[in-house]
Design an enzyme around this catalytic site. Structure first.
Site, short mmCIF file in Angstrom:
data_model
loop_
_atom_site.label_atom_id
_atom_site.label_comp_id
_atom_site.label_asym_id
_atom_site.label_seq_id
_atom_site.Cartn_x
_atom_site.Cartn_y
_atom_site.Cartn_z
N ARG A 112 -7.57 1.02 5.03
CA ARG A 112 -8.91 0.58 5.42
C ARG A 112 -8.85 -0.82 6.05
O ARG A 112 -8.86 -1.84 5.33
CB ARG A 112 -9.83 0.58 4.20
CG ARG A 112 -10.25 2.00 3.79
CD ARG A 112 -11.09 2.00 2.54
NE ARG A 112 -10.27 1.91 1.35
CZ ARG A 112 -9.74 2.96 0.72
NH1 ARG A 112 -10.00 4.18 1.13
NH2 ARG A 112 -8.98 2.79 -0.34
N GLY B 142 -2.08 -8.04 -11.01
CA GLY B 142 -1.26 -7.46 -9.93
C GLY B 142 0.10 -6.98 -10.39
O GLY B 142 0.98 -6.73 -9.57
N GLU C 69 1.42 -0.80 -11.60
CA GLU C 69 1.48 0.11 -10.45
C GLU C 69 0.08 0.63 -10.15
O GLU C 69 -0.83 0.55 -11.00
CB GLU C 69 2.41 1.28 -10.77
CG GLU C 69 3.85 0.89 -10.95
CD GLU C 69 4.43 0.22 -9.71
OE1 GLU C 69 4.48 0.84 -8.64
OE2 GLU C 69 4.84 -0.95 -9.83
N LYS D 219 13.88 2.21 -11.98
CA LYS D 219 14.71 1.00 -11.83
C LYS D 219 16.08 1.21 -12.49
O LYS D 219 17.10 0.78 -11.96
CB LYS D 219 13.98 -0.19 -12.45
CG LYS D 219 12.74 -0.60 -11.63
CD LYS D 219 11.86 -1.55 -12.40
CE LYS D 219 10.68 -2.03 -11.56
NZ LYS D 219 9.66 -2.74 -12.35
N1 LIG Z 1 2.93 -5.48 -7.63
C1 LIG Z 1 4.14 -5.80 -8.07
O1 LIG Z 1 4.30 -6.70 -8.90
C2 LIG Z 1 5.34 -5.10 -7.55
C3 LIG Z 1 5.24 -4.00 -6.73
N2 LIG Z 1 6.37 -3.36 -6.29
C4 LIG Z 1 6.27 -2.23 -5.39
O2 LIG Z 1 5.73 -2.67 -4.15
C5 LIG Z 1 4.99 -1.63 -3.55
C6 LIG Z 1 3.56 -2.11 -3.27
O3 LIG Z 1 2.98 -2.51 -4.49
P1 LIG Z 1 1.59 -3.30 -4.54
O4 LIG Z 1 1.50 -4.23 -3.40
O5 LIG Z 1 1.49 -3.82 -5.91
O6 LIG Z 1 0.59 -2.09 -4.36
P2 LIG Z 1 -0.93 -2.12 -3.84
O7 LIG Z 1 -1.56 -0.88 -4.35
O8 LIG Z 1 -1.55 -3.43 -4.14
O9 LIG Z 1 -0.74 -2.01 -2.26
C7 LIG Z 1 -0.41 -0.83 -1.58
C8 LIG Z 1 -1.14 -0.84 -0.27
O10 LIG Z 1 -0.73 0.26 0.52
C9 LIG Z 1 -1.89 0.80 1.16
N3 LIG Z 1 -1.62 2.19 1.52
C10 LIG Z 1 -1.66 3.28 0.72
N4 LIG Z 1 -1.36 4.39 1.45
C11 LIG Z 1 -1.10 3.96 2.70
C12 LIG Z 1 -0.73 4.62 3.90
N5 LIG Z 1 -0.54 5.94 3.93
N6 LIG Z 1 -0.56 3.89 5.02
C13 LIG Z 1 -0.74 2.55 4.99
N7 LIG Z 1 -1.10 1.86 3.89
C14 LIG Z 1 -1.28 2.57 2.75
C15 LIG Z 1 -2.98 0.64 0.12
O11 LIG Z 1 -4.24 0.67 0.72
C16 LIG Z 1 -2.63 -0.75 -0.47
O12 LIG Z 1 -3.24 -1.78 0.25
C17 LIG Z 1 5.06 -0.44 -4.51
O13 LIG Z 1 6.15 0.37 -4.15
C18 LIG Z 1 5.35 -1.12 -5.85
O14 LIG Z 1 6.02 -0.28 -6.74
C19 LIG Z 1 7.62 -3.79 -6.62
C20 LIG Z 1 7.78 -4.87 -7.43
C21 LIG Z 1 6.65 -5.58 -7.99
N1 LIG Z 2 4.60 -2.39 -12.13
C1 LIG Z 2 5.87 -3.05 -12.04
C2 LIG Z 2 5.87 -3.96 -10.85
C3 LIG Z 2 7.21 -4.44 -10.52
O1 LIG Z 2 8.16 -3.71 -10.29
C4 LIG Z 2 6.10 -3.86 -13.30
O2 LIG Z 2 5.15 -4.04 -14.06
O3 LIG Z 2 7.23 -4.29 -13.51
#
Ligand SMILES: NC(=O)C1=CN([C@@H]2O[C@H](COP(=O)(O)OP(=O)(O)OC[C@H]3O[C@@H](n4cnc5c(N)ncnc54)[C@H](O)[C@@H]3O)[C@@H](O)[C@H]2O)C=CC1
Ligand SMILES: N[C@@H](CC=O)C(=O)O
Ligand code: NA
Length: 453
Positions: A51, A190, A193, A208
């Protein structure tokens, strides 16, 4: 000419949520420094989101809902994927890699499920595939395993790799916080997941663990190969029982090489409060690595959170961009060891078993007999008499007084312990099994969280 002659490196970003938005911020705020480090400017050429109206901070001309179109653009050098989940991301990344574009991803779910296909596509086209942010957020962990320890033999990788569950367990232990409120707070910060069941049911940590075991032991381990238990069943009583033993409860990931096989498991466990992992709290992660020559190494830092995870993503992005500038690629994943997987039933560790029993003569001997029959050796037994009269099953008359037997075993196989618990429930004197938790890290080197006797 080798290299790209210093022309800008074009980046396509997929996903602009908690982590993606921080990557955009750092790319913008640190543009000059990054260009100096890479040897060419890093140019964000498109941001695919669901969006666009929700991203007022991103220049409107960069936003698109057409992720497939963006990854297929000829001018894109590196695709940074921060969407998460399996599809449509897998298809998008395979397209990018096959076309020779490098990929940076934080997506542990995808890498643990189909890392082999992504690595093969990267190898075929000579592109880079980096995923430091996928395990333990900001902590540099995968690169040390893949590069710094490439000349050593890693025998064990163990620790806390999920920030959300560690945040919840820390809150429950320190302030008696309620599980649901702590989970909601982890979401607001944040850490969780998109679907937080991935965190609390151990799927995230299992992914992991699969990635860590694959890289550490030069083999292929998928999330399905990892024994997985989450924290949903960890009760306030378990936490109190751990405290009484001088322990704390943590969700652990433990990957080991055992007699030429690989064992990977994720489950809650009691660890002594004196163990370094016991003081890892909130969204912090800590991982121990034991290698034959290096000995024990410890990695500690923030395992979740937007800016923290973006730091790891930027590190990978700089590495991939530098390779483009000089015209090469980084080290590829190696899986030459092709180790078979050890089943959980064959895995050895220690256990804490709490039994509600009738407090009468001979009960302890009966219970000890069941452990002995199954080859499970008891290390300590403590009886907590509750002094309450139970009710006789037949006529409801007051029965013998209740007591709780708290048993800690020596190292035993998971299968033997499960059979023991099953047999204990068949004893008349056992009113119920109040709790079973694995116990790790008792009197052993810090990396050796399991298998001690
Ligand atoms: N939040 C954290 O602390 C950490 C997250 N990760 C990984 O990083 C990745 C992102 O995590 P977050 O930023 O926390 O998730 P989030 O849910 O905040 O962001 C994901 C974004 O992708 C967008 N999205 C969904 N489907 C889509 C599509 N088909 N095309 C384009 N955009 C799309 C969503 O609208 C959202 O803005 C995930 O794989 C998560 O496991 C890894 C380590 C830590
Ligand atoms: N949801 C995950 C995000 C980082 O990998 C966590 O809580 O560790
Ligand atoms: Na990391």
């Amino acid at each position: 000419m080798v290299g790209n002659g210093g022309r800008p490196i074009s980046i396509a970003l997929l996903g602009c949520g908690v982590v993606g938005s921080q990557v955009v911020r750092l790319l913008t705020e640190q543009a000059d420094e990054l260009a100096a480090r890479v040897g060419a400017p890093l140019r964000l050429v498109g941001v695919a989101v669901r969006r666009p109206q929700r991203h007022p901070d991103v220049p409107a001309d960069l936003l698109t809902t057409d992720a497939a179109g963006l990854v297929s653009r000829d001018d894109v050098d590196v695709v940074v994927e921060l969407v998460g989940g399996i599809e449509p991301v897998r298809g998008l990344l395979l397209t990018a890699l096959k076309a020779g574009k490098s990929v940076v991803s934080a997506n542990k779910a995808l890498l643990a499920e189909d890392g082999a296909a992504l690595a093969a596509a990267a190898d075929e086209s000579g592109a880079d595939l980096y995923y430091e942010a996928s395990v333990a957020g900001a902590i540099p962990l995968l690169r040390p395993i893949q590069q710094s320890l490439a000349g050593d033999r890693i025998v064990r990788v163990a620790g806390i790799v999920n920030g959300t569950t560690n945040f919840i367990l820390s809150a429950m232990a320190s302030s008696g916080a309620n599980y649901t409120e702590a989970l909601e707070e982890a979401g607001r910060l944040g850490y969780a997941e998109a679907d937080p069941t991935a965190d609390v049911d151990g799927y995230d940590a299992a992914s992991k663990a699969a990635i860590l075991a694959s890289l550490a032991f030069h083999t292929r381990v998928t999330a399905d190969d990892v024994h997985r238990e989450g924290i949903r069943d960890v009760s306030a009583a378990d936490i109190a029982a751990a405290k009484a033993l001088g322990c704390t409860v943590k969700l652990l990931a433990i990957c080991e090489q055992v007699d030429g096989r690989v064992s990977a498991r994720v489950h809650p466990a009691m660890i002594p409060r004196s163990h370094p992992l016991a003081s890892v709290s909130g969204a912090y992660n800590a991982v121990f690595i034991e290698a034959a020559a290096a000995g024990q190494l410890m990695f500690y830092g923030q395992g979740a959170g937007g800016p923290q995870t973006a730091s790891a993503v930027l590190g990978d992005l700089v590495a991939a961009a530098r390779n483009r500038v000089i015209g090469g690629r980084g080290p590829r994943d190696t899986a030459h060891a092709a180790l078979p997987v050890l089943s959980m039933g064959e895995t050895h560790t220690r256990y804490h078993v709490a039994l509600d029993v009738n407090d009468r003569a001979g009960v302890l001997a009966q219970v000890a007999g069941v452990f002995a029959e199954h080859g499970v050796s008891i290390a300590t037994v403590r009886q907590e008499g509750r002094g309450e009269a139970g009710r006789d099953a037949d006529d409801g008359a007051p029965g013998p007084k209740d007591a709780t037997l708290v048993i800690v075993t020596h190292s035993a196989s998971d299968a033997a312990l499960a059979a023991t618990v099953q047999a204990l429930t068949g004893l008349d004197a056992v009113r119920g099994v109040a709790g079973v938790l694995r116990v790790e890290g008792l009197g052993r080197p810090v990396t050796d969280l399991g298998g001690g006797s």
